[in-house]
Design a protein around this motif. Structure first.
Motif, PDB file in Angstrom:
ATOM      1  N   ILE A  29     -57.204   2.365 -35.003  1.00  0.00           N
ATOM      2  CA  ILE A  29     -57.312   1.531 -35.871  1.00  0.00           C
ATOM      3  C   ILE A  29     -56.952   0.001 -36.180  1.00  0.00           C
ATOM      4  O   ILE A  29     -57.381  -0.548 -36.746  1.00  0.00           O
ATOM      5  CB  ILE A  29     -56.369   2.368 -36.999  1.00  0.00           C
ATOM      6  CG1 ILE A  29     -56.897   3.951 -37.405  1.00  0.00           C
ATOM      7  CG2 ILE A  29     -55.757   1.999 -38.198  1.00  0.00           C
ATOM      8  CD1 ILE A  29     -56.416   4.943 -37.959  1.00  0.00           C
ATOM      9  N   VAL A  30     -56.464   0.111 -35.452  1.00  0.00           N
ATOM     10  CA  VAL A  30     -55.865  -1.733 -35.020  1.00  0.00           C
ATOM     11  C   VAL A  30     -56.197  -2.147 -34.405  1.00  0.00           C
ATOM     12  O   VAL A  30     -56.961  -3.415 -34.750  1.00  0.00           O
ATOM     13  CB  VAL A  30     -54.381  -1.287 -33.880  1.00  0.00           C
ATOM     14  CG1 VAL A  30     -53.803  -3.040 -33.559  1.00  0.00           C
ATOM     15  CG2 VAL A  30     -53.226  -0.448 -34.796  1.00  0.00           C
ATOM     16  N   GLY A  32     -59.397  -1.697 -34.733  1.00  0.00           N
ATOM     17  CA  GLY A  32     -60.425  -1.664 -35.313  1.00  0.00           C
ATOM     18  C   GLY A  32     -60.695  -2.861 -36.819  1.00  0.00           C
ATOM     19  O   GLY A  32     -61.272  -3.695 -36.744  1.00  0.00           O
ATOM     20  N   MET A  33     -59.326  -3.321 -36.864  1.00  0.00           N
ATOM     21  CA  MET A  33     -59.106  -4.212 -38.129  1.00  0.00           C
ATOM     22  C   MET A  33     -58.611  -4.949 -37.497  1.00  0.00           C
ATOM     23  O   MET A  33     -59.181  -6.161 -38.118  1.00  0.00           O
ATOM     24  CB  MET A  33     -57.529  -3.805 -38.334  1.00  0.00           C
ATOM     25  CG  MET A  33     -57.074  -2.310 -39.506  1.00  0.00           C
ATOM     26  SD  MET A  33     -57.857  -2.789 -40.735  1.00  0.00           S
ATOM     27  CE  MET A  33     -57.082  -3.805 -41.780  1.00  0.00           C
ATOM     28  N   LEU A  70     -64.125  -4.429 -43.694  1.00  0.00           N
ATOM     29  CA  LEU A  70     -62.947  -3.737 -42.544  1.00  0.00           C
ATOM     30  C   LEU A  70     -62.950  -2.227 -42.794  1.00  0.00           C
ATOM     31  O   LEU A  70     -62.466  -1.979 -41.843  1.00  0.00           O
ATOM     32  CB  LEU A  70     -61.771  -4.064 -43.201  1.00  0.00           C
ATOM     33  CG  LEU A  70     -61.579  -6.390 -42.859  1.00  0.00           C
ATOM     34  CD1 LEU A  70     -60.059  -5.781 -43.847  1.00  0.00           C
ATOM     35  CD2 LEU A  70     -61.723  -6.058 -41.789  1.00  0.00           C
ATOM     36  N   VAL A  71     -63.152  -1.581 -43.695  1.00  0.00           N
ATOM     37  CA  VAL A  71     -63.449   0.270 -43.763  1.00  0.00           C
ATOM     38  C   VAL A  71     -64.971   0.202 -42.811  1.00  0.00           C
ATOM     39  O   VAL A  71     -63.711   1.236 -42.342  1.00  0.00           O
ATOM     40  CB  VAL A  71     -63.258   0.370 -45.285  1.00  0.00           C
ATOM     41  CG1 VAL A  71     -63.794   1.302 -45.301  1.00  0.00           C
ATOM     42  CG2 VAL A  71     -62.744  -0.050 -46.510  1.00  0.00           C
ATOM     43  N   SER A  73     -65.221  -1.001 -40.054  1.00  0.00           N
ATOM     44  CA  SER A  73     -64.855  -1.171 -38.558  1.00  0.00           C
ATOM     45  C   SER A  73     -63.561  -0.417 -38.005  1.00  0.00           C
ATOM     46  O   SER A  73     -63.828   0.273 -37.735  1.00  0.00           O
ATOM     47  CB  SER A  73     -64.559  -3.142 -38.314  1.00  0.00           C
ATOM     48  OG  SER A  73     -63.241  -2.601 -39.392  1.00  0.00           O
ATOM     49  N   VAL A  74     -63.320   0.117 -39.144  1.00  0.00           N
ATOM     50  CA  VAL A  74     -61.871   0.920 -38.907  1.00  0.00           C
ATOM     51  C   VAL A  74     -62.699   2.069 -38.531  1.00  0.00           C
ATOM     52  O   VAL A  74     -62.521   3.282 -38.071  1.00  0.00           O
ATOM     53  CB  VAL A  74     -61.316   1.261 -39.706  1.00  0.00           C
ATOM     54  CG1 VAL A  74     -59.829   2.405 -39.606  1.00  0.00           C
ATOM     55  CG2 VAL A  74     -60.775  -0.214 -39.844  1.00  0.00           C
ATOM     56  N   THR A  77     -64.713   2.684 -35.615  1.00  0.00           N
ATOM     57  CA  THR A  77     -63.619   3.024 -34.596  1.00  0.00           C
ATOM     58  C   THR A  77     -62.920   4.373 -34.651  1.00  0.00           C
ATOM     59  O   THR A  77     -63.023   4.923 -33.162  1.00  0.00           O
ATOM     60  CB  THR A  77     -62.171   1.764 -34.506  1.00  0.00           C
ATOM     61  OG1 THR A  77     -63.051   0.724 -34.422  1.00  0.00           O
ATOM     62  CG2 THR A  77     -61.435   1.835 -33.370  1.00  0.00           C
ATOM     63  N   VAL A  78     -62.231   4.950 -35.703  1.00  0.00           N
ATOM     64  CA  VAL A  78     -62.190   6.112 -35.069  1.00  0.00           C
ATOM     65  C   VAL A  78     -63.277   6.892 -35.464  1.00  0.00           C
ATOM     66  O   VAL A  78     -63.010   7.800 -34.092  1.00  0.00           O
ATOM     67  CB  VAL A  78     -61.200   6.695 -36.617  1.00  0.00           C
ATOM     68  CG1 VAL A  78     -61.384   7.866 -37.189  1.00  0.00           C
ATOM     69  CG2 VAL A  78     -60.568   5.856 -36.909  1.00  0.00           C
TER      70      VAL A  78
END
Length: 100
Positions: A29-30, A32-33, A70-71, A73-74, A77-78
């Motif tokens: 998450i970090v 991805g942000m 941003l959402v 990308s997170v 990534t998750v």
């Protein structure tokens, strides 16, 4: 797979699967942000440069697009972390620490 020994050691000294999953997902998450923020900033500068050089106009910022970026990308990534997390949870500490 690079962190097998570290994960095996954590599990051997009593770490629960929940803590390993939260560590992996937290890192994801970090990252991805950070990637989303960097992408938004760089995308704005590149779009501004191209827009000004081709059309002679500036680019405006739409906050909703930044939030959606941003959402997404997170979320990506998750989703990408799911397979490594599943592998990390299945690691047997005794086998890893023996070197197998």
């Amino acid at each position: 797979m690079e962190r097998r020994k570290e994960i095996g050691l954590k599990k051997a000294i009593g770490a629960e699967n929940r803590s390993i999953v939260s560590e992996f997902l937290g890192t994801g998450i970090v990252l991805g942000m950070l990637g989303g923020c960097l992408g938004c900033v760089m995308g704005y500068f590149f779009a501004s440069a191209i827009s000004f050089s081709v059309f002679g106009r500036s680019v405006s910022i739409v906050p909703a697009v930044i939030v959606i970026t941003l959402v997404l990308s997170v979320v990506v990534t998750v989703i990408a972390c799911i397979l490594p997390v599943r592998r990390a949870v299945r690691i047997e500490p005794a086998l890893v620490l023996r070197g197998e």
